[in-house]
Design an enzyme around this catalytic site. Structure first.
Site, mmCIF file in Angstrom:
data_model
loop_
_atom_site.group_PDB
_atom_site.id
_atom_site.type_symbol
_atom_site.label_atom_id
_atom_site.label_comp_id
_atom_site.label_asym_id
_atom_site.label_seq_id
_atom_site.Cartn_x
_atom_site.Cartn_y
_atom_site.Cartn_z
ATOM 1 N N GLU A 80 0.849 -1.188 0.000
ATOM 2 C CA GLU A 80 0.000 0.000 0.000
ATOM 3 C C GLU A 80 0.883 1.235 0.000
ATOM 4 O O GLU A 80 1.846 1.321 0.773
ATOM 5 C CB GLU A 80 -0.927 0.013 1.215
ATOM 6 C CG GLU A 80 -1.754 1.270 1.380
ATOM 7 C CD GLU A 80 -2.570 1.635 0.144
ATOM 8 O OE1 GLU A 80 -2.491 2.808 -0.277
ATOM 9 O OE2 GLU A 80 -3.254 0.751 -0.403
ATOM 10 N N ASP A 84 5.558 2.346 -3.356
ATOM 11 C CA ASP A 84 4.927 2.562 -4.656
ATOM 12 C C ASP A 84 5.035 1.269 -5.468
ATOM 13 O O ASP A 84 6.099 0.650 -5.518
ATOM 14 C CB ASP A 84 5.628 3.709 -5.391
ATOM 15 C CG ASP A 84 4.860 4.177 -6.608
ATOM 16 O OD1 ASP A 84 4.590 3.340 -7.500
ATOM 17 O OD2 ASP A 84 4.539 5.370 -6.687
ATOM 18 N N ASP A 121 -7.001 1.971 -8.954
ATOM 19 C CA ASP A 121 -7.291 3.298 -9.502
ATOM 20 C C ASP A 121 -7.378 3.194 -11.020
ATOM 21 O O ASP A 121 -6.443 2.722 -11.671
ATOM 22 C CB ASP A 121 -6.165 4.258 -9.108
ATOM 23 C CG ASP A 121 -6.497 5.708 -9.417
ATOM 24 O OD1 ASP A 121 -7.260 5.968 -10.364
ATOM 25 O OD2 ASP A 121 -5.970 6.595 -8.710
ATOM 26 N N ASP A 153 -14.969 -2.827 -10.580
ATOM 27 C CA ASP A 153 -16.330 -2.477 -10.975
ATOM 28 C C ASP A 153 -16.317 -1.581 -12.206
ATOM 29 O O ASP A 153 -17.375 -1.269 -12.754
ATOM 30 C CB ASP A 153 -17.049 -1.755 -9.828
ATOM 31 C CG ASP A 153 -16.331 -0.469 -9.432
ATOM 32 O OD1 ASP A 153 -15.154 -0.556 -9.051
ATOM 33 O OD2 ASP A 153 -16.937 0.617 -9.520
ATOM 34 N N GLU A 178 -13.374 -4.274 1.277
ATOM 35 C CA GLU A 178 -14.340 -3.370 1.906
ATOM 36 C C GLU A 178 -15.137 -2.624 0.841
ATOM 37 O O GLU A 178 -16.355 -2.460 0.965
ATOM 38 C CB GLU A 178 -13.609 -2.357 2.802
ATOM 39 C CG GLU A 178 -12.963 -2.952 4.032
ATOM 40 C CD GLU A 178 -11.529 -3.422 3.813
ATOM 41 O OE1 GLU A 178 -10.855 -3.726 4.797
ATOM 42 O OE2 GLU A 178 -11.094 -3.489 2.632
ATOM 43 N N GLU A 228 -15.735 -3.608 -2.232
ATOM 44 C CA GLU A 228 -16.588 -4.557 -2.936
ATOM 45 C C GLU A 228 -17.874 -4.822 -2.168
ATOM 46 O O GLU A 228 -18.954 -4.943 -2.759
ATOM 47 C CB GLU A 228 -15.829 -5.864 -3.148
ATOM 48 C CG GLU A 228 -16.542 -6.907 -3.978
ATOM 49 C CD GLU A 228 -15.698 -8.152 -4.193
ATOM 50 O OE1 GLU A 228 -16.237 -9.114 -4.769
ATOM 51 O OE2 GLU A 228 -14.510 -8.157 -3.794
#
Length: 216
Positions: A68, A98, A120, A156, A196, A198
């Protein structure tokens, strides 16, 4: 996305035993980090860590590394690990870094699987190379995955999903399976663990896309 700065994040992360402070020093040595020879799975952009923590709980014979970029987000995963449901898990580690530097942290053939969950989308065309499913990133993953290693991707965002399918094919990888409606795909939905994000999105009845790709 604007992230709220949490002053205590850096200190908490640096003090936590599950967080690897100098990940580049572990390149080629991740099995020693875990103290076993179990397969290594990586989630890139793990967010608050719900998915990876539950994967580690469900599959104790697999070692999980969560990457992360933002310390204020990683803090949430660290705090969850200390909760009663997950306390004592030995098969999970966190790295604040990164994703572009993944090849500096993992060696050739060191990981069996990579997870990308709701990454993202970087919607502007000029930012396409920043998408975690771009050919540029696939080339990075190819160097650290074992032959036959897998990439699992959920989103999504259908536009990003279509872009990802094209990039995987152009990179010479093989698409094992994919669907535009995860919860109605018997095979891909089997054992599915939600993030979370999702959970919130699917509760509204919105479909989720999923792909499993195999490195060339």
């Amino acid at each position: 996305m604007r992230l709220r700065n949490i002053p205590r994040a850096e200190g908490t992360i640096q003090a936590h035993l599950a967080v690897i402070k100098r990940p580049e020093a572990q390149k080629g040595c991740w099995r020693q980090v875990f103290g076993n020879t179990n397969p290594i799975h990586i989630e890139i952009g793990m967010g608050k860590g719900g998915f990876l923590l539950n994967m580690a709980l469900t599959h104790p014979g697999i070692n999980y590394v969560g990457i992360e970029r933002y310390s204020s987000v990683l803090l949430r995963a660290v705090e969850k690990l200390d909760m009663e449901d997950y306390r004592g898990l030995q098969n999970i580690r966190f790295v604040c870094m990164d994703a572009r530097n993944v090849g500096e942290v993992f060696s050739y053939n060191e990981a069996e699987k990579i997870y990308l969950n709701f990454s993202d989308p970087w919607p502007k065309a000029r930012h396409a190379k920043r998408r975690l499913t771009s050919k540029e990133f696939l080339a990075r993953y190819e160097k650290i995955l074992v032959p036959g290693g897998q990439l699992e991707f959920k989103t999504d965002n259908t536009e990003l999903f279509n872009f990802s399918l094209e990039q995987v094919r152009e990179a010479g990888w093989t698409i094992d399976r994919y669907t535009y409606d995860l919860y109605h795909h018997e095979i891909l939905n089997k054992g599915n663990i939600m993030t979370e994000y999702e959970e919130k999105f699917s509760a509204k009845g919105n479909p989720i896309n999923k792909m499993i790709a195999v490195r060339k």
